[in-house]
Motif scaffolding. Structure first.
Motif, mmCIF file in Angstrom:
data_model
loop_
_atom_site.group_PDB
_atom_site.id
_atom_site.type_symbol
_atom_site.label_atom_id
_atom_site.label_comp_id
_atom_site.label_asym_id
_atom_site.label_seq_id
_atom_site.Cartn_x
_atom_site.Cartn_y
_atom_site.Cartn_z
ATOM 1 N N ASP A 154 51.155 19.733 8.446
ATOM 2 C CA ASP A 154 50.788 19.071 9.710
ATOM 3 C C ASP A 154 51.860 17.815 9.679
ATOM 4 O OD1 ASP A 154 49.843 17.288 7.682
ATOM 5 O OD2 ASP A 154 47.723 17.581 8.198
ATOM 6 N N VAL B 294 49.079 32.131 4.926
ATOM 7 C CA VAL B 294 50.206 31.382 5.406
ATOM 8 C C VAL B 294 50.116 30.112 5.158
ATOM 9 C CG1 VAL B 294 51.730 31.285 7.449
ATOM 10 C CG2 VAL B 294 50.651 33.557 7.138
ATOM 11 N N SER C 271 54.996 26.429 -1.328
ATOM 12 C CA SER C 271 55.760 27.090 -0.511
ATOM 13 C C SER C 271 55.907 28.536 -1.098
ATOM 14 C CB SER C 271 57.193 26.000 -0.339
ATOM 15 O OG SER C 271 57.732 26.281 -1.753
ATOM 16 N N THR D 134 51.113 26.134 6.458
ATOM 17 C CA THR D 134 51.850 25.258 7.550
ATOM 18 C C THR D 134 51.605 24.016 7.118
ATOM 19 O OG1 THR D 134 49.746 25.598 8.834
ATOM 20 C CG2 THR D 134 51.599 27.195 9.449
ATOM 21 N N THR E 50 46.363 29.504 5.974
ATOM 22 C CA THR E 50 45.552 30.200 6.735
ATOM 23 C C THR E 50 45.531 31.669 6.110
ATOM 24 O OG1 THR E 50 46.646 28.899 8.427
ATOM 25 C CG2 THR E 50 45.263 31.238 8.912
ATOM 26 N N ARG F 160 42.940 23.392 3.515
ATOM 27 C CA ARG F 160 43.851 22.078 3.595
ATOM 28 C C ARG F 160 44.192 21.644 2.412
ATOM 29 N NH1 ARG F 160 41.239 18.131 7.871
ATOM 30 N NH2 ARG F 160 43.068 17.193 7.031
ATOM 31 N N ALA G 33 49.559 20.370 3.667
ATOM 32 C CA ALA G 33 49.602 21.967 3.838
ATOM 33 C C ALA G 33 48.406 22.396 4.476
ATOM 34 C CB ALA G 33 49.984 22.464 2.327
ATOM 35 N N GLN G 34 48.503 23.421 5.208
ATOM 36 C CA GLN G 34 47.316 24.214 5.736
ATOM 37 C C GLN G 34 47.453 25.660 5.212
ATOM 38 O OE1 GLN G 34 45.212 22.929 8.891
ATOM 39 N NE2 GLN G 34 45.035 25.087 9.995
#
Length: 1842
Positions: free
Chosen positions: A584, A580, A565, A582, A592, A560, A589-590
């Protein structure tokens, strides 16, 4: 792959190295002090105004153009233009006072300090081009100040008149004593109407100082324009009585030429105005962040980012060691000024009923602002004031604009510049130490960086400027301008180091992985892609989800807090996976990532249950965004933490593991697996386990059964168990199960003797499978014997241990181990020791009794006696059994004398315990009476801290704790106690110093007091009066000498360096004094941590308890060294080391240098240069490691400054060329064999006597050659020092040129003894008036007379020159006519080369005089200075060695006949000369101890009266020299009754004869009569003896008159040999020649160079010769060369060179004249075309300059060729030039006297002249006969035919 990595590394390094902002630093060095620097904003070029120089530089500090602006002949007392009428004028340095750039007209305004501050205009594109300068416009053109200390500021502006716009500039300057009184003036830049360039456009300025009363002492520091106003920032005093400075800003409208709007506002920095004197200022926009801070302070109102703010640095009159910076928004300044002006216009000068206004430059006091009617609109109507309104105005102190300091620093801040980066203001502050501080002007401004002083060097000038891009800063110090980048972001390579800089310019560019400015970071506008340095935050992994993972699983993991991007990758160790992103709901940003498989995870380390794997997040596969560590846990490894409880360790681990009791395994938690045998995470109570042992205490050596409880053991039903522990020595006992869950084992007989108690943990194993089942069984094992060595200690043990004293074994054991019963009482006490063993007779001291069995509790002790005296038990200090403390009473008094036994004060200690047990010591205690005898020292400073030693008898009575010492009631801390007592005195509390004698008291215990018979006295504290030097490098080790008084009383003197309290490190640096006496302390400065801010260091001297801060002592950064430019050393080499910052804290005398293990002498130390004298022979390497081969290995060159050592490079000695052995052997052996054969033959023919003489001479020659070689080397070293000192001295000294009349007198009429009464010198004639006549026709008649000799012809020609000086063009015409006749005569006689060779004709002498007239100005302007330097250098060189006053020979000369052959021993003395009647100041004069008294007088007069020309100095005969070695003085003279005699020779007295020592004081006094010292009480015989000077000598007696006595000592052959050997001293000629070479070359260049202006007369006359050569066929180029040489170099320059006193007011001695003769002969040889073939027989003078002659010959040829190519000088131009010379100088000459002298010749040859005139047709036409007869009649009443 490896090759690719190398390519990447190279590209990366190249990118870093070639980066344009990579710490690039350029600098410009000025030879003189820099005064002003300005930048042309359009081109970025810099203009530098320095002392005597002006430079134009590129933005990279390369010189584009430069020009000299001084020194100029000037004197402040004289009004420009400076002419000969200003006798006080001398060469004066021109300090630049003002530089202004006017881009539109491409001009630079330059104002200097000479000529009353007149300015000039120069071309902005090339400053060497002078556009305008005039010094004839009078006072109205005096712009700047003539005084160096008066500051001047200026700003360009405009002025409108009659619809015309004029460019003007406004000037603010302080008041100098010779300046215009206008403090502020407006100057025009063009002529207009009555105005001239630089004229002040208003007559009377409203802003001006009073020239009679220095009411205001202004110091202008800054000026600028903004919003239609002009502002001046300055400090001044408020009045006559007040010396305190106050800072003001004044403002007026730009279009207000009459200064009606001029208003001053006081600026205060701090509420109390502590920082009151402005130093520097800068105006800039504050940026968004600072504007908000200023607005939030509610002090200035609302400030926007685009507003202007005035940043000002101040110093304080109260505390000169600190300075501050304050900020004033211009809006606040303007608002406050509006209030002040409004109060005057509308409220009679009051604000809130308090007077707010006064008029600073006028005498108005009452009704200053007398407002009538309603004038609220006056301010709006008259924004720029008006004539009828009050002006000028100033705010009163109560209404000053006050700001609190933003930054306060130790030391002075001398410059400020402010830039805005990304909305944040950054200030750059220059200091006096050369540092530039970088300050982020945030809420709490802090220094985040600095440009060190060793980069810039010296005090920072107020001109701190940015380049046009604001990327770089120009730092100006005293003689240097340095260009440095405003930031060095790229030097930081990781985010944390980038962020730690706190630099507002920098931030971490996440996507590129580098530290950059924001604009240099791609996509920096995106969020979180550029992380600003002062925010102190890098991209960090806040959390993992899941936070950890089993090493046996594979899944996705999320990281996290990443706002990216781009394409991301996760790298786990060596495993790479895609990622990847994502987001919240909070826009976090998270990331993965896929995890590595179990095979990719490293094994779990021993003693751990997890493995840490480094995790990196990469963007675009290249740039690391962030990193962290991820934990992969291993449940199976959790049991390692506690193997006795595997199940509990498993389920309580942080990883959430579960336990399988059947498999006896720990695994990852799985919900699918269940059953009674599965223990879930965090359920330790469900584990099968054994617990609750009984009993908990187990004795050593005794077997006790232990029972314990079992739980959750259902799955182990029927199993057998074994118990064990480490102390059971690898044996295990069977566990038996009792009823229920109760278990038991029979116990174990433990052995353990390490400590009284130890915990034992038992493990329990399943006998069936040897697996351990959880066991929390822990008991305490104890040992009764440890710590209980006697019965009392044993009985004192806690009953729970059941310890008993066993009589059988005499030990304390567990009761079960002792079969015999325990005794009711312990044995009697045993006393082992007594402390102390001696006590005072009065007792009352504590005695400690050591032993055993001395009771179980304090109440057990019933009675104690010591030496028969009761001792009171101190129960609170009782220790069981082992220690009893009691306080003894006084010793028993002596019984009556009639008793039969003798008294004793000694005895044992006896003790009685409970139960009647008694014990007596074997050790004896003794009462005795200590005697104190003396104390040493007996004095010490009142501050205390002195360690005193008390001596006496039996002082070691009692203990240190019992003894106290006081000095006059002041406690003295006891340091040591024994046969002597030492203590440290406390601070004396009394007022009287020195104190009265004080009693030193020693107190033993509570009752015994002893006074030392010797008193102690507190004296005055030591005082420090001076210390030097006052600087040190941080490496320390510099010798610091502290002078003062009272140091003898000090026992320890230390020098301490403390950092300021705000420094992170509080380390103290200490150095003890290495030598000390009463008045002098010597320290080596302590070494200091280089990371500390040198400005914040405090240096303290601690003298015992006295602390004295050395406030002026400064530490400087260590110097820096450059690479050596030259690594090869030859035999006579010097080594030049370059660098920076050498002079800050070092001198040449202190510096040390080493080549290998040999020391180098430091000749010269400059700030950037170190000149060393290399060892003559190759030394060895310093370290043993390098000594394996010393032939040609590089040797370390080490420079040592104090404790600091720097290896600045490696050097090696030049190797001689190695010749192969195959060539050497034949080449040596064959000639050697031939030589041996010849030698044997010759040897037989020679006598042994001849051989001895030969050996003697050879040995003498070798010694002499060696000494000459050493001398040459020494001379060369001295030369380097002398040339530098001498040249600088000469450039500053005034050159004593003769005025025109004396010059012409000495050149025309050669001075001689007969010339004293010559009318041409005296100017006196015996007739009232003389008339002019035409005499040109006389010349041929006179020359035809046999008695008209060469001398008469020369004299006649000179008279003619003076008579016709008023008409030099007519004189020239006569000379041309006569020259043409002379030329024709020589050409026709076939001897054209002989023309002008001598001065046998009148015309040749006329030519010589003509050249003298025409070249006078050239001598003064160009050639005079190098000639004077040559003369002075030659004189200095001659006089630095012995000069024989009688033989006129010198050790140092260019003339071999004047060389002093003998090697005279001498030493240099420095005399302190006091001139009688001219004050107490002494003048140091360097002389030689072998100088005669007359020579000493000459040198003293030269030095004392060095600023006077020779003719105005006292003569040697008119002064007396007195030496006062004691109470009486002694007149020194060349001859007196003490003069030494050698046979019939008498030696002249020298300083050595009188035994005058170095630094002796001599008095020089004038004498009324030169023979007065003979007229004292001298006898008649003494006078005669003094006057017999025929046979006197000085250093060497004449060689042809050696005494008979001496001649008997050796043969005539010895004498001839001695004379021959003196030829070796001719090598001294080369040494002197080398010393003077530069001066000789400079003179030749000035005379024969075309770079300077060639006098028009030379061009005119050479063209005349060229024309005549063409007219005659037989005149070739060589003949023409000879004509030119004879007419100028040989006729004029050689004469001037041989006779410097013809142009200077100097005295040329015979020895100097002899050397000048050699140089002039060289000049003559250079001018001839013939080649001189040199041989060994050639004179030494010819050989001396043989090498340079060819160079000089080429100079002469080029000179003649260059003149031929110059533009011709027409007759008209020449006549104009001659007419100007006539106009300037004719009235100074005795023209009428010359006419009368000419008439004397006419009278002498009257009849012959009349006859020749009658025969001449031309004379007849002009009736010259008649005119001559008329003159004769008028002058002498001569009878004529008239």
């Amino acid at each position: 792959m490896r090759r690719w990595a190398w390519h990447f590394a190279l590209v990366f390094l190249a990118a870093v190295y070639l980066s344009p902002s990579q710490g690039k630093k350029t600098d410009f060095l000025s030879g003189t002090l820099i005064n002003n620097v300005v930048v042309n904003p359009r081109t970025g070029q810099l203009y530098v105004g320095a002392v005597n120089n002006l430079y134009q530089l590129t933005p990279d500090l390369e010189v584009l153009s430069s020009t000299e602006t001084g020194p100029k002949r000037d004197n402040r007392q004289c009004t420009p233009p400076i002419t000969e009428a200003c006798e006080e004028a001398m060469d004066t340095d021109n300090h630049n006072k003002l530089l202004l750039v006017h881009e539109v007209k491409d001009i630079l305004v330059v104002c200097g300090s000479v000529f009353r501050g007149i300015c000039s205009l120069r071309n902005l594109s090339s400053v060497a081009q002078l556009l305008y300068f005039s010094d004839t416009k009078g006072e109205k053109s005096y712009v700047a100040s003539a005084e160096e200390s008066v500051s001047v500021v200026g700003v360009m502006s405009y002025y409108t008149k009659d619809r015309d716009n004029f460019t003007v500039f406004l000037v603010g300057k302080g008041y100098g004593s010779h300046d215009s009184t206008k403090l502020i003036s407006t100057r025009i830049l063009q002529d207009y109407g009555d105005w001239v360039v630089f004229d002040s456009i208003i007559e009377a300025s409203a802003v001006q100082a009073n020239p009679f009363v220095l009411r205001y002492l202004h110091d202008f520091r800054f000026t600028f324009k903004d919003g239609g106003f002009v502002y001046f920032l300055f400090s001044r005093t408020l009045g006559l009585q007040d010396n305190k400075n106050f800072t003001f800003i004044s403002r007026m409208c730009e279009n207000d030429p009459w200064y009606y709007s001029y208003t001053e506002l006081q600026l205060n920095c701090s509420a109390a105005n502590k920082y009151n004197k402005v130093q520097a200022a800068y105006v800039a926009a504050p940026g968004e962040a600072l504007a908000q801070n200023l607005s939030r302070s509610y002090q200035y109102g609302v400030v926007s980012a685009s507003d202007k703010v005035l940043f000002v640095t101040f110093t304080s009159d109260e505390g000169p060691s600190t300075s501050a910076m304050c900020m004033y928004p211009l809006r606040s300044i303007n608002n406050r000024l509006a209030e002040i002006i409004g109060a005057c216009y509308s409220n009679k000068g009051y604000i809130n009923e308090v007077a707010a206004v006064y008029s600073p430059y006028s005498s108005k006091s009452e009704k200053l602002c007398d407002s009538s009617g309603n004038q609220n609109d006056v301010l709006n109507k008259y924004k720029c004031g008006a004539e009828h309104l009050t002006t000028p105005l100033a705010s009163k102190a109560e209404f000053a604009l006050t700001a609190e300091p933003s930054l306060v620093r130790k030391g002075h801040m001398t410059a400020v510049a402010v830039a805005v980066e990304q909305g944040h203001a950054v200030a750059f502050l220059g200091t006096t130490t050369g540092e530039v501080l970088k300050v982020h002007l945030s809420d709490h401004p802090e220094v985040y960086g600095r440009v060190p002083g060793d980069v810039t060097g010296g005090k920072v000038n107020k001109n701190l400027l940015f380049d046009s891009s604001f990327q770089n800063l120009y730092i100006t110090t005293e003689k240097m301008i340095t260009k440095v980048p405003v930031q060095a972001c790229q030097l930081k390579t990781d985010c944390h180091s980038c962020i730690s800089m706190k630099d507002p310019y920098c931030g971490w560019c996440v996507l590129e992985g580098k530290c950059t400015r924001k604009q240099e970071c791609g996509r920096s506008t995106e969020e979180n892609t550029w992380l600003w340095s002062p925010k102190q935050q890098c991209v960090e992994i806040q959390a993992f989800n899941p936070p950890n993972l089993s090493c046996r699983k594979t899944q996705q993991v999320g990281e996290r807090q990443l706002g990216l991007s781009d394409q991301l990758e996760c790298v786990f160790g060596s495993f790479v996976s895609g990622a990847v992103v994502t987001f919240d709901s909070h826009a976090h940003a998270q990331v993965t990532c896929s995890m590595p498989g179990p095979v990719d995870i490293p094994p779990t380390p021993e003693q751990q249950d997890y493995v840490s794997v480094p995790v990196k997040v990469l963007v675009n596969s290249a740039v690391e965004v962030t990193s962290g560590e991820y934990h992969f846990y291993n449940c199976a490894a959790t049991v390692r933490k506690n193997q006795n409880t595997p199940c509990i360790a498993c389920v309580t681990s942080e990883w959430g593991c579960q336990w399988n009791a059947k498999d006896h395994s720990c695994s990852d938690s799985e919900d699918a697996v269940s059953g009674d045998h599965i223990v879930k995470p965090q359920q330790p109570d469900s584990c099968p386990q054994f617990e609750s042992p009984e009993p908990l205490l187990i004795p050593v050596g005794y077997k006790i059964p232990i029972t314990f409880q079992g739980r959750n053991l259902d799955i182990y039903r029927g199993h057998r168990f074994a118990i064990g522990t480490e102390l059971m020595k690898h044996t295990e006992e069977e566990v038996t199960q009792e009823q229920g869950s109760r278990f038991k084992f029979t116990g174990y007989e433990f052995t353990y003797d390490q400590q009284q108690e130890v915990n034992i943990s038992f493990h329990i194993k399943d006998r069936d499978n040897e697996r351990k089942i959880d066991s929390t069984l822990t008991v305490v094992l104890y040992n009764c014997f440890l710590g209980r060595e006697d019965c009392s200690l044993c009985k004192h043990a806690d009953t729970k241990y059941q310890c008993v004293w066993c009589e059988a074994s005499h030990m304390c054991v567990y009761q079960g181990l002792c079969p015999s019963p325990q005794p009711a009482q312990c044995p009697n006490p045993e006393i082992v020791n007594i402390i102390p063993r001696f006590g005072p007779l009065n007792g009352r001291i504590a005695v400690t009794i050591k032993g055993s069995n001395m009771g179980i509790k304090k109440e057990d002790v019933k009675k104690i006696t010591v030496a028969g005296v009761d001792c009171v038990h101190q129960e609170d200090r009782y220790s069981v059994s082992t220690s009893v403390v009691c306080e003894i009473g006084p010793a028993r008094r002596a019984p009556p004398s009639d008793l039969p036994f003798e008294p004793t004060n000694s005895g044992p200690v006896e003790m009685e315990l409970e139960g009647g047990r008694r014990g007596t010591s074997q050790v004896i205690f003794t009462y005795r009476d200590p005697k104190v005898v003396a104390v040493n020292p007996v004095k010490g400073p009142a501050a205390g801290g002195t360690v005193i030693t008390i001596s006496g008898e039996d002082l070691d009575t009692a203990t240190k704790e019992d003894v106290t010492v006081t000095v006059g009631g002041v406690p003295c801390e006891v340091l040591s106690f024994g046969t002597e007592i030492t203590c440290k005195t406390g601070r004396y509390r009394g007022q009287k110093v020195p104190s009265d004698p004080l009693v030193v008291t020693v107190k033993y215990g509570k009752n015994t007091t002893k006074d030392v018979p010797t008193p102690y006295q507190y004296s005055e504290n030591p005082k420090i009066s001076e210390y030097k030097p006052k600087d040190s490098f941080i490496c320390g080790g510099r010798r610091i000498v502290v002078t003062g008084s009272g140091f003898d009383l000090i026992q320890r003197a230390t020098m301490k360096v403390l950092p300021s309290p705000d420094e992170f490190s509080q380390e103290t640096f200490v150095q003890d004094a290495h030598s000390k006496n009463d008045t002098v302390l010597q320290f080596y400065s302590p070494s200091v941590n280089s990371s500390l801010d040198t400005q914040s260091l405090r240096t303290i001297l601690q003298l015992d308890n006295v602390m004295e801060e050395l406030k002026d002592f400064n530490y400087h950064p260590d110097p820096s060294f450059n690479e050596l430019a030259k690594n090869v050393i030859t035999e006579t080499s010097i080594i030049i080391v370059t660098g920076r910052g050498f002079l800050k804290a070092m001198t040449a005398q202190e510096a040390q240098a080493f080549v290998g293990d040999a020391s180098c002498h430091v000749n010269i130390l400059q700030d950037d240069k170190l000149i060393l004298e290399a060892p003559s022979s190759q030394p060895r390497a310093r370290s043993k490691r390098q000594r394996r081969d010393t032939t040609n290995d590089p040797l370390d060159l080490v420079v040592k400054f104090g404790h600091g050592e720097w290896i600045v490079g490696s050097v090696y000695y030049a190797r001689k060329v190695d010749i192969p052995l195959a060539i050497i052997i034949p080449a040596v052996i064959i000639p050697m064999l031939l030589f041996i054969a010849v030698s044997v033959y010759c040897y037989r023919r020679k006598s042994r006597q001849a051989e001895r003489e030969y050996e003697k001479v050879r040995h003498q020659l070798e010694n002499l050659e060696e000494s000459v070689r050493d001398r040459c080397k020494k001379e060369f070293t001295d030369l380097m020092i002398e040339m530098e000192d001498h040249t600088s001295d000469l450039s500053e000294a005034r050159i004593p040129f003769l005025d025109y009349k004396n010059y012409t007198d000495r050149n025309f009429f050669l001075p001689s003894k007969d010339s004293v009464n010559d009318a041409m010198f005296t100017g006196k004639i015996q007739i009232p008036e003389a008339r002019r006549t035409i005499v040109a026709q006389f010349i041929h008649t006179l020359e035809s007379r046999p008695d008209f000799n060469a001398r008469s012809r020369g004299y006649f020609a000179s008279l003619l020159t003076v008579a016709l000086h008023g008409k030099l063009e007519y004189y020239t015409d006569i000379m041309r006519t006569l020259l043409l006749e002379l030329m024709d005569e020589h050409v026709q006689s076939k001897n054209p080369k002989l023309m002008l060779r001598r001065s046998e004709t009148v015309v040749e002498r006329m030519l010589c005089n003509w050249m003298s007239i025409c070249l006078y100005q050239f001598l003064r302007d160009t050639a005079g200075e190098p000639l004077y330097k040559l003369y002075k250098a030659l004189k200095h060189q001659v006089e630095k060695g012995p000069v024989d006053a009688k033989m006129k020979k010198a050790k140092y000369t260019l003339n071999d006949t004047g060389l002093l052959g003998d090697d005279v021993e001498y030493s240099v003395l420095t005399l302190q000369v006091l001139v009688h009647g001219e004050g107490p100041d002494v003048t140091p004069v360097k002389v030689l101890n072998c100088d005669t008294i007359t020579q000493v007088k000459e040198k003293i007069i030269d030095q004392v009266y060095r600023n006077l020309p020779y003719s105005q100095r006292p003569k040697v005969e008119s002064v007396a020299l007195e030496w006062r070695p004691g109470s009486t003085g002694q007149i020194l003279s060349d001859l007196d009754l003490t003069s030494l005699k050698e046979g019939r020779w008498k030696r002249l007295n020298t300083l050595a004869h009188y035994n005058v020592r170095d630094n002796a004081t001599l008095v020089l006094s004038r004498v009324l009569h030169t023979q007065s010292f003979h007229q004292q009480q001298d006898s008649h015989e003494e006078k005669n003896a003094l006057l017999e000077e025929d046979n006197t000598f000085h250093l060497v007696r004449p060689t042809d008159e050696i005494d008979e006595v001496k001649s008997k000592r050796g043969s005539m052959k010895d004498k001839a040999m001695t004379k021959a050997i003196t030829e070796i001293y001719l090598t001294r000629l080369l040494s002197v020649k080398g010393t003077l070479q530069q001066f000789v070359d400079d003179f030749f260049r000035s005379v024969l160079g075309l770079s300077s202006v060639v006098p028009p007369a030379v061009k005119y006359f050479f063209d005349f010769l060229d024309e005549q050569a063409l007219r005659h066929d037989n005149v070739d180029e060589e003949t023409l060369h000879i004509w030119k040489t004879n007419s100028l170099p040989l006729r004029f320059w050689v004469n001037i060179l041989r006779n410097p006193h013809f142009i200077f007011d100097v005295h040329v001695t015979e020895v100097v004249d002899a050397s000048l003769h050699v140089i002039s002969q060289t000049f003559m040889d250079a001018c001839t075309k013939t080649e001189h073939k040199l041989s060994r027989e050639s004179p030494s003078n010819k050989l001396l300059y043989a090498k340079e002659i060819s160079t000089y010959k080429k100079m002469v040829d080029d000179y003649y060729k260059g003149i031929r190519q110059m533009v011709s000088v027409s007759d008209q131009d020449m006549n104009t030039h001659l007419a100007e010379v006539s106009r300037q100088h004719t009235d100074k000459l005795n023209t009428e006297v010359a006419l009368h002298q000419l008439y004397q010749y006419a009278s002498k040859y009257y009849d012959v002249i009349i006859q020749s005139l009658d025969e001449d047709p031309a004379a007849q036409n002009k009736q010259l006969t008649l005119r001559l007869q008329q003159i004769a009649a008028a002058l002498e009443n001569k009878v004529t035919d008239l």
